[in-house]
Write an enzyme that holds these catalytic residues in place. Structure first.
Site, mmCIF file in Angstrom:
data_model
loop_
_atom_site.group_PDB
_atom_site.id
_atom_site.type_symbol
_atom_site.label_atom_id
_atom_site.label_comp_id
_atom_site.label_asym_id
_atom_site.label_seq_id
_atom_site.Cartn_x
_atom_site.Cartn_y
_atom_site.Cartn_z
ATOM 1 N N GLU A 198 64.192 48.307 57.449
ATOM 2 C CA GLU A 198 64.111 49.708 57.018
ATOM 3 C C GLU A 198 63.302 49.858 55.721
ATOM 4 O O GLU A 198 63.773 50.411 54.722
ATOM 5 C CB GLU A 198 65.514 50.291 56.871
ATOM 6 C CG GLU A 198 66.237 50.353 58.214
ATOM 7 C CD GLU A 198 67.556 51.122 58.192
ATOM 8 O OE1 GLU A 198 68.126 51.293 57.105
ATOM 9 O OE2 GLU A 198 67.990 51.567 59.271
ATOM 10 N N GLU A 387 68.449 48.646 66.120
ATOM 11 C CA GLU A 387 69.771 49.122 65.665
ATOM 12 C C GLU A 387 70.037 50.450 66.337
ATOM 13 O O GLU A 387 69.168 51.335 66.346
ATOM 14 C CB GLU A 387 69.814 49.341 64.148
ATOM 15 C CG GLU A 387 69.865 48.098 63.323
ATOM 16 C CD GLU A 387 70.050 48.376 61.827
ATOM 17 O OE1 GLU A 387 70.697 49.385 61.469
ATOM 18 O OE2 GLU A 387 69.520 47.586 61.040
HETATM 19 C C1 BG6 Z 1 71.020 50.717 58.769
HETATM 20 C C2 BG6 Z 1 71.063 49.352 58.131
HETATM 21 O O1 BG6 Z 1 70.575 51.610 57.822
HETATM 22 O O2 BG6 Z 1 72.208 51.307 59.184
HETATM 23 C C3 BG6 Z 1 72.347 48.564 58.355
HETATM 24 O O3 BG6 Z 1 69.953 48.565 58.512
HETATM 25 C C4 BG6 Z 1 73.518 49.516 58.297
HETATM 26 O O4 BG6 Z 1 72.410 47.539 57.421
HETATM 27 C C5 BG6 Z 1 73.371 50.536 59.418
HETATM 28 O O5 BG6 Z 1 74.749 48.870 58.369
HETATM 29 C C6 BG6 Z 1 74.530 51.489 59.555
HETATM 30 O O6 BG6 Z 1 74.803 52.113 58.342
HETATM 31 P P1 BG6 Z 1 76.244 52.056 57.698
HETATM 32 O O7 BG6 Z 1 76.096 52.739 56.396
HETATM 33 O O8 BG6 Z 1 77.157 52.780 58.640
HETATM 34 O O9 BG6 Z 1 76.596 50.627 57.585
#
Ligand code: BG6
Length: 489
Positions: A198, A387
């Site tokens: 990111e 993701e």
């Molecule tokens: C992304 C990141 O922004 O979102 C992860 O690459 C992160 O590291 C994921 O865990 C989900 O966000 P959060 O704040 O729910 O953990």
């Protein structure tokens, strides 16, 4: 009939600092996440320090350390990343569960300070190097292809404190040494790499008081420029070490729409895409700064340190694939907003057509198709969604079962969107759901914001057996993979 190619890379994703724990074992040095406390949906995570007189203090993200202070782990605070979900010691058990689901790939990251505890050493920490070798061998034993993020929010703390982190050009060389070590040591074990997780977050979500905004933008654009150069150098070295390597960028893909059909909103939304999403992808995929970059810099009086050699590196180190995270979408408007919602390093007006999670993240599978088609049309590179997932509360029933139908529904709709995008010509080669096993949330430091197909018995204070168990979604995803995206029932 689904449209997923037969060698589609189904899997899941995590990051070292959010799962490994073992924060000070086997020679690992600390990273910023190790001095970051737990938070909640309503309270921030704090970064802790001792001032020049030894008094404890806290900062929130983006605030600078006071003169003479140093980051420190303090009594009376809980640091959830110190334990993670103990994957450092339990990876064999976890990989067996991933294999049981039929994973073709597992996205994970290498902790920089496990290989280079301070970050500026000449030689890596042998124990760290050997740990990941065993990890990759274990994955291969299960025929799971590792997909490795080189940097996932965890610059060694020493580099932050003594060099000013990514404000300093020297970080390029330190990162390149780290990346080169990874490519060399794990040649033949790892083929898929992502340089920076990111990378667009630094410029996409700047919070600064009005009179400090230009300064904040100057710093953010400069940091990202150094990361672009570091990434481009790593891509070239990665290709030279093993031409088989497929190396990608990784963009936080929060799709946005104009909140109204007012042409001003439509234009504002386009400019928001440029600043928050396309700027980084354009440099990393196309090899040079886009035409609109000058406009973005001028808006905040930004003047960058860019050398001729940097430009040559950017042009020579373009990525082989475009990868991104996708959780949600946002609205962009020039009008006054009464109801703001925020999530994943972004905020915007509430969209009345969408539903929101308990953490305020919009549920928008159509946005994933929109994003995929737009991005593929722009770059025509293989794409991976690395993701995607739903952070939610889970309830453990008396018999130990966990009925997470909401998570299954979330995934089903997003997989259908990917299927549509493939049908429409997008060369989508893989999908790794976020937090395939429960992880420490990056944003809030909570564990109760659970993402996994696999439940971990641990709470927000680190209490629990750390035992793993299968949620309903575990069996569902297994079926999805076995049928190559055909059986989503
Ligand atoms: C992304 C990141 O922004 O979102 C992860 O690459 C992160 O590291 C994921 O865990 C989900 O966000 P959060 O704040 O729910 O953990």
């Amino acid at each position: 009939m689904s449209h997923f190619p037969k060698d589609f890379l189904w899997g899941g994703a995590t990051a070292a600092n959010q799962v490994e724990g073992a924060w000070n074992e086997d020679g690992r040095g600390p990273a910023m996440t190790d001095v970051t406390t737990g938070g909640t949906v309503n309270t921030p995570r704090y970064i802790t320090y001792l001032d020049k007189d030894g008094n404890p203090g806290t900062l929130t993200r983006g605030q600078a350390l006071p003169e003479g202070a140093h980051y420190a782990v303090l009594d009376n605070y809980y640091y959830p990343n110190h334990l993670g979900v103990d994957e450092y010691h339990r990876y064999k058990e976890d990989f067996a569960l991933f294999a049981e689901m039929g994973f073709k790939t597992y996205r994970m990251s290498i902790s920089w300070s496990r290989l280079f505890p301070r970050g500026d050493e000449n030689e890596p920490n042998k124990a760290g190097v050997e740990h990941y070798r065993k990890v990759f061998q274990e994955l291969r034993k299960h025929n799971i292809e590792p997909l490795v993020t080189i940097w996932h929010f965890d610059t060694p703390l020493y580099l932050e404190e003594h060099y000013g982190g990514w404000n300093n050009r020297k970080l390029i060389d330190f990162y390149v040494k780290f990346a080169t070590t990874c490519f060399t040591e794990y040649k033949g074990l790892v083929r898929y790499w992502l340089t920076f997780n990111e990378i667009n977050n630094t410029i996409g979500f700047i919070r600064a008081p009005k009179d400090k905004e230009d300064e904040a933008y100057q710093a953010a654009y400069q940091q990202v420029h150094y990361q672009f150069v570091a990434s481009a150098k790593a891509v070239q070295i990665g290709h030279a070490i093993d031409p088989q390597n497929m190396i990608g960028c990784m963009i936080c893909g929060v799709a946005t729409y104009p909140a109204t059909c007012d042409p001003k909103d439509v234009l504002e939304n386009r400019h928001s895409w440029e600043r928050k999403l396309l700027y980084c992808g354009d440099v990393q995929c196309l090899g040079s700064y886009p035409t609109y970059a000058q406009r973005l810099w001028d808006e905040h009086n930004v003047h960058l340190d860019i050398t001729e050699d940097d430009l040559i590196d950017l042009a020579s180190g373009t990525v082989d694939m475009y990868t991104f995270s996708y959780y949600m979408s946002n609205l962009v408007t020039t009008h006054e907003v009464k109801d703001m919602v925020g999530g994943n390093f972004s905020h915007g007006a509430r969209n009345e057509y969408l539903q929101y999670s308990d953490w305020g993240w919009a549920f928008d599978p159509v946005g994933l198709q929109y994003y995929l088609e737009l991005i593929y049309d722009r770059y025509e590179l293989p794409v991976m969604v690395v993701e995607n997932g739903l952070g939610a509360y889970d309830t453990v029933e008396e018999d130990g079962s966990i009925h997470d139908q909401f998570r299954i529904d979330y995934y089903r709709e997003h997989i259908k969107s990917m299927d549509e995008a493939i049908k429409n010509g997008v060369d989508l080669i893989g999908y790794t759901t976020w937090g395939c096993i429960d992880v420490v949330s990056a944003g809030t430091g909570e564990i109760r914001k659970r993402y996994g197909f696999i439940y971990v018995d641990v709470d927000d204070e680190g209490n629990g057996t750390l035992d793993r168990s299968r949620k309903d979604s575990f069996y569902w995803y297994k079926k999805v993979i076995a049928s190559n995206g055909e059986d989503l029932a």
